[in-house]
Design an enzyme around this catalytic site. Sequence first.
Site, mmCIF file in Angstrom:
data_model
loop_
_atom_site.group_PDB
_atom_site.id
_atom_site.type_symbol
_atom_site.label_atom_id
_atom_site.label_comp_id
_atom_site.label_asym_id
_atom_site.label_seq_id
_atom_site.Cartn_x
_atom_site.Cartn_y
_atom_site.Cartn_z
ATOM 1 N N ASP A 83 -1.825 -6.198 -2.111
ATOM 2 C CA ASP A 83 -2.256 -5.544 -0.874
ATOM 3 C C ASP A 83 -3.762 -5.306 -0.941
ATOM 4 O O ASP A 83 -4.264 -4.702 -1.887
ATOM 5 C CB ASP A 83 -1.513 -4.208 -0.727
ATOM 6 N N HIS A 104 -0.061 -7.101 1.941
ATOM 7 C CA HIS A 104 0.263 -5.901 2.714
ATOM 8 C C HIS A 104 1.488 -6.092 3.595
ATOM 9 O O HIS A 104 2.081 -5.111 4.040
ATOM 10 C CB HIS A 104 -0.935 -5.497 3.583
ATOM 11 N N SER A 147 3.221 0.645 6.019
ATOM 12 C CA SER A 147 1.836 0.960 6.339
ATOM 13 C C SER A 147 1.746 2.347 6.999
ATOM 14 O O SER A 147 2.246 3.331 6.455
ATOM 15 C CB SER A 147 1.258 -0.148 7.223
#
Length: 263
Positions: free
Chosen positions: A213, A241, A82
């Site tokens: 995601d 995610h 991320s």
Amino acid sequence: MKKQQKHFVLVHGSCHGAWSWFKIIPLLEKSGHRVTAIELAASGINMKSIHELSTFHDYAAPLLEFLEELAPEEKVVLVGHSSGGISLALASESFPQKIEVAVYAAAFMPDTVHEPSYVLTQHASLLEELEEGWLDTEVTTKGDPTESPRIFMFGPKAMALLLYQQSPPEDLQLAELLKRPSSVFVNHLSKADKLSDTRYGSVRRVYVTCTQDRIIPVTFQHWMIENGGAAEVKELHGADHMPMFSMPQQLCDVLVGIASTYV
């Protein structure tokens, strides 16, 4: 023939901490590798408050300090998730000689043409166009909004529906208990120097896409790959995610495979 041991350095994303790798660490160690999970500033059990930080460099300082202290001849496999991708980019710019390969797992991956904030602002624009947006994520600013970092905290709906929708409920519950406010310091990154081709660009980058995601959609992941370039692309089909929770063994297998390729 004995497999060559690699040193994996794992970098978490926003609102999370080193704890988010707890399933991956033993899997990598069982495969015969060394693992270090970095606790970024104001994250996990790091004692700093997000309000004490002004720049992304402040936030990423534990990673940069760790790399600086490595033995001169040691190289690591750097894995970022991320917003941890921005930390990887800063680390690659500062210590390219210490990174064997940088792996971006559903992570923000900058380019060398625009300012480092470019992928973040493009992503923010995308989410604003989507009906779901950020759902119940709380965003605050302390002081002058043009100068101070925007601080955010994923809300329960955002966590459940955008980040963890394919992950076990107990992992979502753990994240709800441990999450902390965070920032991606767009104001700072928009004024920072561009990443260089000679340093950041010299580090081999591999991108791991996560097809389910919903916070960094796979279409945006592929846009970043085309925009910034990657030596190789791997796919985790069905991962949300948080692949370290939704597909831990598959993520481990991909990381080990990448490490064995880049000797």
